[in-house]
Write an enzyme that holds these catalytic residues in place. Structure first.
Site, PDB file in Angstrom:
ATOM      1  N   ARG A  33       5.766  -0.041  -8.341  1.00 39.86           N
ATOM      2  CA  ARG A  33       5.115  -0.047  -9.389  1.00 39.86           C
ATOM      3  C   ARG A  33       5.401   0.466 -10.614  1.00 39.86           C
ATOM      4  O   ARG A  33       5.162   0.303 -11.673  1.00 39.86           O
ATOM      5  CB  ARG A  33       3.565   0.277  -8.808  1.00 39.86           C
ATOM      6  CG  ARG A  33       3.513   1.741  -8.432  1.00 39.86           C
ATOM      7  CD  ARG A  33       2.158   2.036  -7.641  1.00 39.86           C
ATOM      8  NE  ARG A  33       2.412   1.479  -6.172  1.00 39.86           N
ATOM      9  CZ  ARG A  33       1.392   1.218  -5.195  1.00 39.86           C
ATOM     10  NH1 ARG A  33       0.386   2.008  -5.329  1.00 39.86           N
ATOM     11  NH2 ARG A  33       1.759   0.983  -3.857  1.00 39.86           N
ATOM     12  N   LYS A  69      10.642   7.067   4.215  1.00 37.98           N
ATOM     13  CA  LYS A  69      10.005   6.230   5.160  1.00 37.98           C
ATOM     14  C   LYS A  69      10.472   6.698   6.619  1.00 37.98           C
ATOM     15  O   LYS A  69      11.632   7.128   6.931  1.00 37.98           O
ATOM     16  CB  LYS A  69      10.638   4.762   4.911  1.00 37.98           C
ATOM     17  CG  LYS A  69       9.991   3.976   3.771  1.00 37.98           C
ATOM     18  CD  LYS A  69      10.491   2.512   3.693  1.00 37.98           C
ATOM     19  CE  LYS A  69       9.963   2.068   2.558  1.00 37.98           C
ATOM     20  NZ  LYS A  69       8.331   1.721   2.450  1.00 37.98           N
TER      21      LYS A  69
HETATM   22  N1  BES Z   1       8.772  -1.910  -0.479  1.00 34.04           N
HETATM   23  C1  BES Z   1       7.671  -1.275  -0.110  1.00 34.04           C
HETATM   24  C2  BES Z   1       6.694  -2.221   0.558  1.00 34.04           C
HETATM   25  C3  BES Z   1       7.049  -3.086   1.412  1.00 34.04           C
HETATM   26  C4  BES Z   1       6.968  -2.552   2.778  1.00 34.04           C
HETATM   27  C5  BES Z   1       7.617  -4.320   1.472  1.00 34.04           C
HETATM   28  C6  BES Z   1       7.305  -3.346   4.057  1.00 34.04           C
HETATM   29  C7  BES Z   1       7.902  -5.162   2.562  1.00 34.04           C
HETATM   30  C8  BES Z   1       7.821  -4.571   3.837  1.00 34.04           C
HETATM   31  C9  BES Z   1       7.170  -0.428  -1.006  1.00 34.04           C
HETATM   32  O1  BES Z   1       7.781   0.207  -2.006  1.00 34.04           O
HETATM   33  C10 BES Z   1       6.352   0.771  -0.298  1.00 34.04           C
HETATM   34  O2  BES Z   1       6.922   1.561   0.362  1.00 34.04           O
HETATM   35  N2  BES Z   1       5.155   0.732  -0.418  1.00 34.04           N
HETATM   36  C11 BES Z   1       3.991   1.776   0.236  1.00 34.04           C
HETATM   37  C12 BES Z   1       3.055   2.248  -0.880  1.00 34.04           C
HETATM   38  C13 BES Z   1       2.329   3.486  -0.273  1.00 34.04           C
HETATM   39  C14 BES Z   1       3.063   4.604  -0.241  1.00 34.04           C
HETATM   40  C15 BES Z   1       1.249   3.805  -1.078  1.00 34.04           C
HETATM   41  C16 BES Z   1       3.597   0.971   1.539  1.00 34.04           C
HETATM   42  O3  BES Z   1       3.096  -0.289   1.335  1.00 34.04           O
HETATM   43  O4  BES Z   1       3.517   1.458   2.749  1.00 34.04           O
HETATM   44 MN    MN Z   2       8.484   2.193  -1.366  1.00 36.19          MN
END
Ligand code: BES
Ligand code: MN
Ligand code: ZN
Length: 499
Positions: free
Chosen positions: A346, A272
């Site tokens: 997931r 990230k």
């Molecule tokens: N934990 C995150 C989702 C999230 C982001 C929750 C910000 C709360 C605040 C999840 O694991 C994630 O990183 N999701 C990605 C998915 C993408 C890579 C398809 C997202 O939402 O960007």
């Molecule tokens: Mn994630």
């Protein structure tokens, strides 16, 4: 802890909390004395939602009055009431008042019923009293909970109902604040093993709960390749935490709750950007929410069969991390193409959804901070609800209206299921509909849905609902009624749903 009571005739209080409506009748206001009437007359306090005003009465019995606005009478609901109560408590903390009294308006007891009003009021006080301050060294900088709060204006024959509502409120408050605390705890402390210990501690307090924890070797034996794949980049061992509370009929199948327990989500090799990595300690809130729900269920001694499944691990980059382009194998043998290691929630959930099948559940409900897309769609005052089961949607929406926690239905459907098809495996962990990242919350939900099927028949293995927790924490800043950090969203609604 705050001690709650019903006020006795002529009881003194350092400060009286007086909630007032915008359209409060003049007669009603006069009851509270000339100072309050005067302030209203000057229009300094109009009673608009969450407006506050601290008055000095010049009287001995009640030297101070805190006015708190409730807005218009016709707009009163559980949410406004809880927010007003919480805001009044937060604004009085740090003032060293030891005894407080609060007037409960007739409109509140009438609209909610006395018992529910008692529960909601005490819960709102409890949630407002919590602060994540145990890491502050200066004692003065920490929040002192209110010492004593007495409630006024509960009529004689309603006292019992109010009292029993208060008792429920206290139970819910401690479960919800524990969940908040677990989630607020920094990720170097809040490891998968720490979370497992927290579950075991709950079972010590409530022996009606049975906890078992599967370590890495057992998870491997079960073939949970997706869960293990995510965990393998971390130096910390994964834990698959199981809580069982079986106080219902022997013949009744359990409700299985599943919670995402990523104790820190760096994104893994699909790292990230730093601005998006803060707050990722909260990525175990799904697990903390189901833990709190089981705790509250046991504390309330509900006659239900409930199982909670919490896969817990970290998502970290490193020489042993799983990679984009990898293909992981779920415990039922289904293969998953990895397009992005940041779509890890997931993956750990799919093994838990498969594991849930062994309980032949009545229903399965999962909680997860699953996608940023859900936050983009709904903001953080509402969480996303996904299900094909109309009866579950209806019951869940009704429960959320009862508690004032807001849910909004988002879609599952063919286009989302299509989007996660893979050329090289049974399913892909990312996909989009019409553009990069489009429909991210729904494609994530469709991925989970894939694993709720009985793979032999192609039918659903159990009725299932998924909650994407887009409103489970308030990042750096809080709200007038609750401090920053995790807010415990979902537990109260689940208890309402299960009761
Ligand atoms: N934990 C995150 C989702 C999230 C982001 C929750 C910000 C709360 C605040 C999840 O694991 C994630 O990183 N999701 C990605 C998915 C993408 C890579 C398809 C997202 O939402 O960007
Ligand atoms: Mn994630
Ligand atoms: Zn995550």
């Amino acid at each position: 802890m705050t001690a709650f009571s019903l006020a006795k005739e002529g009881q003194k209080a350092d400060c009286l909390i007086l909630p007032l409506f915008e359209d409060e009748g003049d007669k009603d206001i006069q009851r509270f004395g000339t100072v309050v009437s005067h302030v209203r007359g000057l229009k300094d306090f109009e009673g608009k939602k969450l407006q506050t005003s601290l008055l000095y009465t010049g009287e001995k019995e009640t030297p101070r009055v805190l006015l708190i606005g409730l807005g218009k009478k016709k707009d009163l609901n559980v949410r406004t009431w809880k927010h007003a109560v919480g805001a009044s408590v937060i604004s009085l903390q740090g003032k060293k008042y030891t005894s407080l009294a609060m007037v409960i308006p007739d409109d509140v007891t009438k609209l909610f019923g006395t018992k529910k009003a008692g529960r909601q009021t005490v819960l709102a006080v409890g949630l407002a009293s919590y602060a994540f301050d145990e890491h502050k060294s200066e004692k003065d900088a920490r929040v002192e909970p209110l010492k004593h709060l007495a409630f006024l204006n509960i009529s004689g024959n309603e006292k019992r109902a109010w009292q029993s509502g208060m008792e429920e409120g206290v139970i819910l408050e401690s479960a919800i604040n524990e969940t908040r605390h677990l989630a607020n705890t920094p990720p170097t402390i809040m490891t998968p093993v720490f979370l497992a210990k927290a579950a075991q501690n709950v079972a010590k307090t409530f022996p009606s709960i049975k906890v078992s924890v599967l370590g890495k070797a057992e998870v491997k034996n079960l073939g949970m390749g997706c869960f293990l794949g995510v965990a393998q980049g971390s130096a910390l061992p994964p834990q698959f935490i199981i809580m069982e509370y079986m106080a219902g009929k022997k013949t009744e199948k359990p409700t299985v709750l599943v919670g995402k327990g990523i104790t820190f989500d760096s994104g893994g090799l699909s790292l990230k950007p730093s601005a998006y990595m803060t707050d990722m300690k909260f990525d175990m809130l799904g697990a903390a929410t189901v833990l709190g729900t089981v705790r509250a269920t046991a504390a309330l001694a509900l006659k239900k069969n409930i199982v909670a499944l919490m896969p817990a691990c970290e998502n970290m980059p490193g020489g042993e991390s799983y990679r984009p382009d990898d293909i992981l194998v779920n415990m039922e043998g289904k293969t998953v193409e990895i397009g992005n290691t940041d779509a890890e929630g997931r993956l750990i959930l799919c093994d838990a959804l498969s594991y849930a099948k062994k309980y032949r559940p009545k229903e399965v409900i999962d909680f997860a901070t699953l996608t940023g897309a859900c936050m983009v769609a709904l903001g953080n005052e509402r969480s996303g609800l996904f299900s094909q089961e109309e009866s579950m949607i209806e019951k869940m929406m009704k429960s959320s209206v009862e508690t004032g926690e807001q849910l909004w239905r988002l879609p599952l459907g063919e286009e989302y299921t299509e989007a996660i098809k893979s050329e090289v495996a049974d399913v892909a962990n990312v996909g989009d509909v019409g553009g990069r990242g489009y429909a991210g919350a729904s494609t994530a939900a469709a991925f989970l849905e894939f694993f709720t099927k009985n793979f032999e028949t192609g039918e659903s293995a159990y009725p299932w609902a998924h909650i994407d927790l887009s409103c489970s924490y308030y990042g750096g800043k809080g709200k007038p009624w609750i401090r920053h950090g995790a807010n415990g969203f979902g537990i109260e609604t689940m208890i309402e749903y299960l009761s």
